[in-house]
Write an enzyme that holds these catalytic residues in place. Sequence first.
Site, PDB file in Angstrom:
ATOM      1  N   GLU A 148       0.817  -1.223   0.000  1.00 11.85           N
ATOM      2  CA  GLU A 148       0.000   0.000   0.000  1.00 11.85           C
ATOM      3  C   GLU A 148       0.846   1.266   0.000  1.00 11.85           C
ATOM      4  O   GLU A 148       0.496   2.259  -0.642  1.00 11.85           O
ATOM      5  CB  GLU A 148      -0.962  -0.005   1.194  1.00 11.85           C
ATOM      6  N   HIS A 199     -10.036  -6.021   9.741  1.00 11.22           N
ATOM      7  CA  HIS A 199     -10.463  -5.687   8.376  1.00 11.22           C
ATOM      8  C   HIS A 199     -11.863  -5.095   8.316  1.00 11.22           C
ATOM      9  O   HIS A 199     -12.429  -4.973   7.241  1.00 11.22           O
ATOM     10  CB  HIS A 199     -10.403  -6.943   7.486  1.00 11.22           C
TER      11      HIS A 199
END
Lengths: 440, 326
Positions: free
Chosen positions: B60, B129
């Site tokens: 990321e 998550h």
Amino acid sequence: MADLVTMPKLGFDMAEGTLIRWVKVEGDSVAKGDVIAEIETDKATVEVESSFAGLMFRHLVEEDTAVPVNAPIAVIVAEGEEPSEDEINALVGDAGGKTASKPAKGETKTGKKAEEEVKLTVSKPVDEKIKGEDADVSPAGGVRSSPLARRMADDHEIELANVEGSGLQGRVVKKDIETYLDSMRAEGRDEEAEVVGKTLQPLTAFSVGEVPEDEVVEMSRLRQAIGRRMQDSNQNFPHFYLSRTYQTGELMQLRKELNQLLPDSDKLSVNDFIIKGVALALRQYPNLNASLEGEKFIRRHGHVNIGVAVAVEGGLMVVVCKDADRKPLRLIAREVRDMALRAREGKVKNDEIEGSTFSISNLGMYGIDNFAAIINPPEAGILAVSAVQDVPVVVDGELTVGSRMKATLSADHRVTDGAEAAEFMQVLANYLEEPMRLLL
Amino acid sequence: MARMTMREAISKAIWEEMERDENVFIMGEEVGLWGGTYAVTKGFYDRFGEKRVRDTPIAEAAIIGGAIGAALTGLRPIAELMTINFAFVAMDHIVNEAAKLHYMFGGQFILPLVIRVVSGGGRQLGATHSQTPDAIFAHFPGLKVVSPGTPADAKGLLKSAIRSDDPVFFIENATLYQSKGEVPDDEDYLEPLGKSKVQREGDDVTIVAYSKMVPAALEAAEMLSEDGIEAEVVDLRSIRPLDMDPVIKSFKRTNRAVVAEEGWRSYGIGAEVSARIYELAFDFVDAPVKRVAQAEVPLPYNAALEQLALPQTEDIYRAAKEVVHG
């Protein structure tokens, strides 16, 4: 969902109550309206009824404890519900109470830990906490209220303490202020209710830069004429003044009934009744329907011509209702209305403003309580009529609300005296207070 | 107008902007050959090719860092992160570069960058998550943070974000991808960034919401309506800059408010909105503002517990009732 029972406010000035007896013990089932406890206030012993149904789960205060108004006193739960200590604490905490922790009598919790919890809480007795420092801290402004309610109360200049709060813990909210304003209106205190910070002028209004210049205006001919006549009258006529209060309840009722029969164009004003009444009274007191002639003679007029003062731009005019004692109310109403309209438009005819033998000045529509007028020369008197108002009155020794109107006669002492003028005012009362006579 | 899902609306917005401006490109994990984790870029690879639909490694920091570089040198990148939770890995790039470069270099650069992320819980993805940490990103001046609640707003706001010269952090809610609504066909249909919108009118209580809480609030409003309470629902749409005007305008009428967010209560959007209500409309407060938010626990995996921890329509309904009666 557990519900919290709080110390009710049982009187306007009640600050605390002493819980003297629990009627519902813990574990009792409770129906709405059941008496759950007895409370002693300064004034009486009263029963507390439950607004909830379910089980009396816990007493939060012991018997013989003084408890401030709105402080939690008990928890009622739904049948079969077992709220945790945390839930109870949250409930009581939300309500502004300190804590609900109090061991449930006879209740055994499982495990050692539960016992310890109970012990811990036992060391903090509830009544002490409720009486503790928090109870003495009063909310902003002394009354529990929302910021909006406080601002509205400020705007309308209402004492918050006079308003019953319906929000949580008796908080005064917008709705309560609106209800209070409605009740003011219902009591006829409309103007007070409509006040919205009107008494406070914005500071900018005092700014020096905005002061207008002096203005010199020429007096109109009308203004000059009024000045001359009034100065002459006030300086040369020895005025004396008699005031009297008239009961106008029946007159107002009669007017209402008659007006229901009349088209809008012919509706009767209060003043029309007064014109008729004055005219009939003058017929009985011709000395007041008179003019001084020189220093030795008084002319008592054969006609009763009532002058009615009409405000026009820049001054006033007196229109004349001729032979008012002989005319029906409806005709008086129509004539005076037409003439007043024409006077305001500057189209009044000469003979409509001449020949009055007695005048009436009515400032009731401006809410004037009482005033005295200057005699309209060469007449001998003028009646100054004020507003019809609902006022507190004593009837048969009882205080009640009555419809009343004040009127003040200004009379020329060269022509008449106090006693005669007073009798005239009394006879006028006969007509105005039994207004059916005006229809005969 | 056409009826479509929020997924289709987002896809359409990106497609139209890529057709319109060849400098617009998208990069992220599985956006290319696979067509996107949430199938948003399905068919893009075939139409626009690998240069404009770039699959990246699972890295990321590299995705955001690369996108910032591309934006600084003249392109208009859309960087997709599979979930907002992975943005933490790229935090330095997001808050110390994207949010600050334009400012720190005295306006010499513009940064026309869109970071698309997926936020929210409710899909049994576990505690790490399933977070809704939107407020964290809205904390930093320099970023615009946008999160639509309806398909139409998703299209209009995303197109505005892509055309904006400022970095925009665009938060999509995974449970809303299937939500349907009427969406304008117009290729220049834009919704302004930083503007709240009244989604339902009412006079009794103001419900402030954004993203997933918007449909929930609208549903709660219908339930309230059956009880005779008319709620006004204000959709924030952008949480930075935060447009309080419609909220305050509404609150001055209703005097009572509920703020609903999917994230945690502490230091959240509800905290910010209610603080501003007290600052901007103190004299109009008739009851304490209520916050509806996620329970303050890491989100449980167990489906039933997860739903218990997440704010529901029922919670908004109950909070509104309490606020109205308080």
